[in-house]
Enzyme design. Structure first.
Site, PDB file in Angstrom:
ATOM      1  N   LYS A 125       0.829  -1.225   0.000  1.00  0.00           N
ATOM      2  CA  LYS A 125       0.000   0.000   0.000  1.00  0.00           C
ATOM      3  C   LYS A 125       0.853   1.260   0.000  1.00  0.00           C
ATOM      4  O   LYS A 125       2.017   1.241   0.374  1.00  0.00           O
ATOM      5  CB  LYS A 125      -0.933  -0.012   1.216  1.00  0.00           C
ATOM      6  CG  LYS A 125      -2.001  -1.093   1.110  1.00  0.00           C
ATOM      7  CD  LYS A 125      -3.397  -0.548   1.014  1.00  0.00           C
ATOM      8  CE  LYS A 125      -4.389  -1.600   0.551  1.00  0.00           C
ATOM      9  NZ  LYS A 125      -5.327  -2.003   1.595  1.00  0.00           N
TER      10      LYS A 125
ATOM     11  N   ARG B  25      -4.289  -9.949   4.178  1.00  0.00           N
ATOM     12  CA  ARG B  25      -4.576  -9.990   2.734  1.00  0.00           C
ATOM     13  C   ARG B  25      -3.292  -9.604   2.011  1.00  0.00           C
ATOM     14  O   ARG B  25      -2.819  -8.475   2.160  1.00  0.00           O
ATOM     15  CB  ARG B  25      -5.724  -9.017   2.441  1.00  0.00           C
ATOM     16  CG  ARG B  25      -6.247  -9.063   1.041  1.00  0.00           C
ATOM     17  CD  ARG B  25      -7.416  -8.090   0.879  1.00  0.00           C
ATOM     18  NE  ARG B  25      -7.911  -8.081  -0.486  1.00  0.00           N
ATOM     19  CZ  ARG B  25      -7.378  -7.370  -1.452  1.00  0.00           C
ATOM     20  NH1 ARG B  25      -6.341  -6.594  -1.228  1.00  0.00           N
ATOM     21  NH2 ARG B  25      -7.888  -7.429  -2.677  1.00  0.00           N
TER      22      ARG B  25
HETATM   23  N1  HH2 Z   1      -7.410  -3.497  -0.170  1.00  0.00           N
HETATM   24  C1  HH2 Z   1      -7.619  -3.502  -1.503  1.00  0.00           C
HETATM   25  C2  HH2 Z   1      -8.720  -4.183  -2.043  1.00  0.00           C
HETATM   26  N2  HH2 Z   1      -9.561  -4.877  -1.248  1.00  0.00           N
HETATM   27  N3  HH2 Z   1     -10.186  -5.600   0.904  1.00  0.00           N
HETATM   28  C3  HH2 Z   1     -10.001  -5.621   2.221  1.00  0.00           C
HETATM   29  N4  HH2 Z   1     -10.824  -6.295   3.027  1.00  0.00           N
HETATM   30  N5  HH2 Z   1      -8.949  -4.953   2.800  1.00  0.00           N
HETATM   31  C4  HH2 Z   1      -8.064  -4.230   2.057  1.00  0.00           C
HETATM   32  O1  HH2 Z   1      -7.141  -3.629   2.648  1.00  0.00           O
HETATM   33  C5  HH2 Z   1      -8.248  -4.193   0.639  1.00  0.00           C
HETATM   34  C6  HH2 Z   1      -9.351  -4.901   0.090  1.00  0.00           C
HETATM   35  C7  HH2 Z   1      -6.664  -2.779  -2.402  1.00  0.00           C
HETATM   36  O2  HH2 Z   1      -5.631  -3.651  -2.826  1.00  0.00           O
HETATM   37  P1  HH2 Z   1      -5.611  -4.390  -4.234  1.00  0.00           P
HETATM   38  O3  HH2 Z   1      -6.728  -5.362  -4.363  1.00  0.00           O
HETATM   39  O4  HH2 Z   1      -4.273  -4.987  -4.437  1.00  0.00           O
HETATM   40  O5  HH2 Z   1      -5.755  -3.213  -5.276  1.00  0.00           O
HETATM   41  P2  HH2 Z   1      -6.954  -2.712  -6.176  1.00  0.00           P
HETATM   42  O6  HH2 Z   1      -8.087  -2.327  -5.316  1.00  0.00           O
HETATM   43  O7  HH2 Z   1      -6.359  -1.544  -6.907  1.00  0.00           O
HETATM   44  O8  HH2 Z   1      -7.345  -3.838  -7.093  1.00  0.00           O
END
Ligand code: HH2
Length: 413
Positions: A347, A383
């Site tokens: 992040k 996660r």
């Molecule tokens: N962070 C992201 C997406 N979903 N869900 C939960 N429960 N907690 C989190 O911290 C969280 C989440 C963002 O990360 P990522 O999926 O890698 O990126 P993107 O939203 O750009 O696909």
């Protein structure tokens, strides 16, 4: 020569170590565990009535060591109304609870003290598909499978179904306990995706993962009930709703009807707006009460408490100090009584702390944040993008946290 170690009330996790080093029998350890100062409680939101009650607890100033109740330090009544610090031993808090229980208008105080004092208790086990998760030891790993063109760290890499399934399988082989499939990026400013398009991305990947990784629980990362319903139909057993049930009024019913699990995450604003000047008076308190509300909504819709987990939402409508404080005080969310999921992987706060490193170079910072969370017993699920690396880091951190052998003086092996 005296060697003094600070094993104070703030570090109760180290007390067993001191008892073993002292060669004390178990009965004495239990006795001392009760006698030693055990808790400092910061209270906010007290009414004038409750403050007066605490202030006038009888015999506050008896001989040192013989006080009946925890010591009470009121906050600044003008600048920080309703705040106080209580410090004391288990038995003093127990007496205070009895006293507060005698006066019915103080039941809120009693309940909040009880919750805070029992917040070390582990959440009830959770059944995710065919797998049962027990808590209190190492956090479980949720591997991230992003089927998006624009995710902040791996956008476009796994848009193809085969590639996404192969990636999920690799994470599973590396030790992922759950796989989280997302078809819409939630990075700040990301463009929304239609339900049709999102379903088209996640459903074939979920089907592929269920077939390729027998027994692995699959979660769907979506804010739309229509997508959640299709994903549950395709074999997912959990919905990860980063809106915390705020955006789609049908979401809780869909999860309840499928008897699926649900993660409710905190976000201030929407993905489009969340990083435009997020503000909090007290970030931990506000996120706590927002998650409390999300959990209540889930329960009201008929989702069993054992099927709900919470997530403070690192990076979702938070500035660097907000993210850091939430990480530092993760243990405060234990009082919600459900497992805690944490997402710090790659992040932007890690980039901010490490001289502006891009997501691909944030592994070391990610590991530091996860080791911290695990050492504080702050998270039940992590996660992560890098399952193998996080697993190794946790193995080392937990071996240190669990050791009780510091040489022959600690007893036979
Ligand atoms: N962070 C992201 C997406 N979903 N869900 C939960 N429960 N907690 C989190 O911290 C969280 C989440 C963002 O990360 P990522 O999926 O890698 O990126 P993107 O939203 O750009 O696909």
């Amino acid at each position: 020569m005296i060697f003094a170690r600070l094993i104070g009330a703030d570090r109760p996790a180290d007390l067993p170590l001191a008892f073993v080093r002292l060669g004390l029998p178990r009965s004495a350890q239990e006795y001392l565990g009760e006698k030693l100062p055990q808790a400092h409680l910061l209270l906010t939101g007290l009414s004038e009535h409750e403050r007066r009650f605490l202030k006038h607890l009888p015999e506050q100033s008896m001989a040192p060591g013989k006080e009946l109740f925890p010591s009470y330090v009121p906050g600044d009544a003008a600048k920080r109304p309703g705040t106080a610090l209580l410090s004391g031993r288990q038995e003093q808090f127990e007496r205070l609870l009895v006293k507060a229980g005698e006066a019915s208008p103080l039941s809120e105080l009693q309940e909040s003290l009880e919750k805070a004092l029992s917040s070390n208790a582990e959440p009830a086990p959770m059944q995710l598909g065919s797998r049962r998760f027990d808590f209190g030891k190492s956090p479980y790993l949720m591997g991230i499978v992003n089927v998006t063109p624009d995710s902040f760290s791996d956008g476009g890499k796994y848009l193809d179904v085969e590639k996404a399934v192969a990636h999920g399988r690799l994470l599973w082989e590396q030790g992922a306990d759950v796989l989280d499939v997302g078809g819409e990026s939630t990075r700040p400013g990301a463009a929304p995706v239609s339900a049709e398009e999102e379903k088209g991305r996640v459903v074939p990947v979920i089907q592929g993962l269920v077939a390729a990784c027998p027994g692995v629980p699959v979660s769907v990362d979506t804010m739309k009930s229509e997508v959640a319903a299709a994903a549950l139909e395709a074999g997912a057993v959990m919905v990860n709703d980063v809106s915390g049930l705020r955006f789609d009024s049908n979401m809780a019913q869909v999860v309840a009807a499928a008897k699926a699990c649900l993660c409710v995450m905190h976000m201030q604003g929407t993905p489009r707006t969340m990083q435009q000047n997020p503000r909090y008076h007290d970030v931990v308190e506000e996120v706590f009460w927002a998650l409390h509300e999300s959990v209540s909504k889930a329960l009201a819709a008929g989702i069993a408490r054992e099927r709900v987990m919470v997530d403070p939402g690192i990076g979702f409508g938070k500035l660097l100090p907000h993210n850091l404080m939430l990480l530092r005080r993760l243990c405060d969310f234990r009082q919600l009584g459900v497992p805690i999921l944490l997402g710090t992987s790659r992040k932007s706060f890690i980039g901010q702390l490490t001289g502006g490193k891009p997501p691909a170079q944030r592994l070391a910072g990610t590991l530091a944040s996860m080791v911290w969370a695990s050492a504080q017993r702050g998270a039940d699920f992590l996660r992560v993008h890098d399952v193998g690396e996080v697993k190794d880091a946790l193995l080392v951190a937990e071996a240190i946290g669990g050791v009780l052998d510091g040489g022959e003086a600690f007893g036979p092996r």
